[in-house]
Design a protein around this motif. Structure first.
Motif, PDB file in Angstrom:
ATOM      1  N   LEU A   7       0.931  -1.200   0.005  1.00 11.46           N
ATOM      2  CA  LEU A   7       0.016  -0.027   0.011  1.00 11.46           C
ATOM      3  C   LEU A   7       0.838   1.335  -0.001  1.00 11.46           C
ATOM      4  O   LEU A   7       1.609   1.556   0.923  1.00 11.46           O
ATOM      5  N   ASP A  55       1.357   5.383   0.173  1.00 18.03           N
ATOM      6  CA  ASP A  55       0.825   6.489   0.920  1.00 18.03           C
ATOM      7  C   ASP A  55       0.830   7.778   0.005  1.00 18.03           C
ATOM      8  O   ASP A  55       1.701   8.195  -0.255  1.00 18.03           O
ATOM      9  N   CYS A  81      -5.530   8.628   4.998  1.00 16.00           N
ATOM     10  CA  CYS A  81      -4.932   7.453   5.625  1.00 16.00           C
ATOM     11  C   CYS A  81      -5.765   6.453   6.550  1.00 16.00           C
ATOM     12  O   CYS A  81      -5.494   5.359   6.328  1.00 16.00           O
ATOM     13  N   THR A 106      -8.939   4.638   5.331  1.00 21.82           N
ATOM     14  CA  THR A 106      -8.764   3.724   4.132  1.00 21.82           C
ATOM     15  C   THR A 106      -8.230   2.465   4.998  1.00 21.82           C
ATOM     16  O   THR A 106      -8.637   1.410   4.683  1.00 21.82           O
ATOM     17  N   ARG A 107      -7.337   2.758   5.884  1.00 26.82           N
ATOM     18  CA  ARG A 107      -6.656   1.662   6.445  1.00 26.82           C
ATOM     19  C   ARG A 107      -7.393   0.735   7.253  1.00 26.82           C
ATOM     20  O   ARG A 107      -7.317  -0.487   7.261  1.00 26.82           O
ATOM     21  N   TRP A 127       1.120   1.726  10.021  1.00 25.52           N
ATOM     22  CA  TRP A 127       0.164   1.226  10.622  1.00 25.52           C
ATOM     23  C   TRP A 127      -1.062   2.205  10.786  1.00 25.52           C
ATOM     24  O   TRP A 127      -2.153   1.918  10.056  1.00 25.52           O
ATOM     25  N   TYR A 158       1.863  -7.662   4.634  1.00 25.68           N
ATOM     26  CA  TYR A 158       1.153  -6.522   4.362  1.00 25.68           C
ATOM     27  C   TYR A 158       2.519  -5.369   4.245  1.00 25.68           C
ATOM     28  O   TYR A 158       3.023  -5.277   5.406  1.00 25.68           O
ATOM     29  N   PRO A 212       2.744  -1.490   3.977  1.00 24.99           N
ATOM     30  CA  PRO A 212       2.408  -0.192   3.707  1.00 24.99           C
ATOM     31  C   PRO A 212       3.645   0.910   3.702  1.00 24.99           C
ATOM     32  O   PRO A 212       4.052   1.336   4.830  1.00 24.99           O
ATOM     33  N   ASP A 231      -3.665   4.372  -0.680  1.00 26.11           N
ATOM     34  CA  ASP A 231      -4.486   4.503   0.406  1.00 26.11           C
ATOM     35  C   ASP A 231      -5.536   5.683   0.077  1.00 26.11           C
ATOM     36  O   ASP A 231      -6.452   5.701   0.534  1.00 26.11           O
TER      37      ASP A 231
END
Length: 445
Positions: A11, A13, A55, A58-59, A109, A202, A204, A261
């Motif tokens: 993902l 940013d 951010c 969406t997360r 996170w 994962y 990000p 995101d």
């Protein structure tokens, strides 16, 4: 070989629609993106992938399959204040972990910054990254910053079942280095687990969030400044993770996902591009909602396909659960729709026709088929939201810039959009949302 598919989910940013070469940017932005462009040719590229406003929401939507208006994770909150998703929420990582997958997260996170809410508490066997956001790296150079009042930001590390540990200070120099470290750890995890058990990884990344500063190894490579250098770096980091999958003979059995995101940053000098769309994140414009999504799964998901079928970030939760044969939670409202049959080519159309769009707790817009209705009009963040007596209606195929209201000529669309909104509002009454800042022991009614 594992029969269950591995999943790698990267993902980016604040990566806008107009940045990657395969979405019309790349060299035009002073930064070729050959690795991600090649990934798009090896998988399916989505033109109508929709996310939340920024951010945190969406997360939350990605991890839970639920719109943030339900989870209470509706906005970024400073350190030391209640934030993120409460322990009751079930994350996609927990679903994978329950199915005996190895799970890891390396990166940002932004869904909780205390014990009980860190990634290692929410389904990830291991985690290295930042609990909140990258702009905190600017604290140390900020006028009047007082460490006795606001604790310095740290990169942290955590293992399931153990307390999280503070590692490096997250200052501007570490901001430059962090994606290299995240990538290195990701590649090591793939190598370590690839032939032992299925894994969910994962990643990000922190690019292109402000301050958009590249690793020193990429500084000056574009000749077009820090932003273009950072975009080139991001492409290279994604390429390293692709190589780790391919070189460990895991390509055929790995679902590889790359997405963003939210739409681009609006602050200068870090402002990004939404390409053909209008707007940035923190708005309800199409440039905020639509972001890149590429999915590769050889011989399962069609290579070289480009689709404008509508997908929402909440859909990844049930879709991955179906593809990996995970057990879905049955005690809560899941907003995501299973898109697995569409992804693997067993049906032509997406299962989604529309969705509602909130910023924090306010309904801003609703999107349905080729149309979008705005209830609140705000093209630029913090420029003054105009609450509309008569909502604007746009046909976003005929008018991607959202400039010509079609209420008078295509007004029939107001009916199905209003019904969709009413149905969602009724679902909030039936399943009351978790309030922002709710304590760990909060139990939804």
């Amino acid at each position: 070989m594992n029969t269950q598919p591995n999943v790698v989910l990267i993902l980016a940013d604040n990566l806008g629609w107009g940045e990657l070469g395969c979405y019309g940017g790349g060299a035009l932005r002073g930064a070729p993106t050959p690795r991600i462009d090649a990934l798009a040719l090896e998988g399916t590229r989505f033109l109508n992938f929709n996310v939340e406003s920024d951010c945190v929401p969406t997360r939350s939507a990605l991890m839970t399959g639920r719109h943030p208006i339900r989870t209470g994770a509706i906005q970024s909150v400073p350190a030391g204040l209640p934030q993120g998703i409460i322990p009751w929420e079930k994350t996609i990582a927990e679903l994978f972990s329950d199915a005996e997958y190895a799970t890891a997260m390396y990166g940002k996170w932004h869904l909780g910054d205390k014990e009980g809410r860190y990634p290692k508490d929410k389904g990830f066997d291991e985690w290295y990254g930042i609990p909140r956001t990258t702009n905190e790296s600017m604290f140390f150079d900020s006028i009047g910053y007082d460490e006795s009042i606001v604790e310095p930001p740290y990169v942290m590390e955590g293992t399931k079942g153990k307390p999280a540990e503070k590692k490096e200070l997250y200052d501007l120099e570490m901001r430059r280095k962090i994606d290299a470290v995240l990538t290195e750890r990701s590649c090591e995890f793939i190598k370590r687990n690839g032939n032992k058990k299925p894994f969910f990884l994962y990643v990000p990344l922190t690019q292109l969030h402000f301050p958009t500063l590249p690793h020193r190894e990429f500084e000056g490579v574009s000749k077009h400044g820090d932003f273009a250098d950072s975009l080139i770096e991001m492409d290279a980091r994604v390429g390293q993770i692709i190589d780790a999958v391919d070189q460990n003979n895991l390509t055929e059995n790995t679902i590889f996902i790359f997405a963003s995101d939210n739409g681009p940053e609006y602050r200068r000098p870090w402002r990004g591009s939404a390409g053909m769309w209008t707007g940035t994140y923190h708005t309800a414009m199409e440039g905020a909602l639509r972001v890149p999504l590429i999915i590769r799964w050889p011989n399962k998901i069609l290579a070289g396909k480009v689709t404008n079928e509508m997908i929402h970030v909440v859909d990844l939760f049930p879709t991955l659960a179906q593809l990996a044969n995970l057990e879905m939670p049955k005690d809560r409202m899941i907003d995501g729709l299973d898109q697995s049959q569409f992804l693997v080519g067993k049906q032509e159309k997406s299962n989604r026709e529309g969705f509602v769009y909130f910023i924090k707790t306010e309904l801003r817009a609703a999107k349905w088929r080729d149309w979008k209705m705005h209830f609140v009009w705000e093209v630029e963040p913090n420029a003054g939201a105009n609450h509309l007596e008569t909502p604007y209606l746009f046909n976003i195929v005929q008018d991607p810039k959202e400039e010509s209201d079609v209420n008078s000529t295509q007004g029939w669309v107001r009916g199905p959009i209003r019904k969709m909104v009413i149905n969602f509002q009724n679902s909030l009454k039936e399943h009351p949302p978790i309030p922002p800042g709710a304590p760990d022991d909060f139990q939804p009614k």
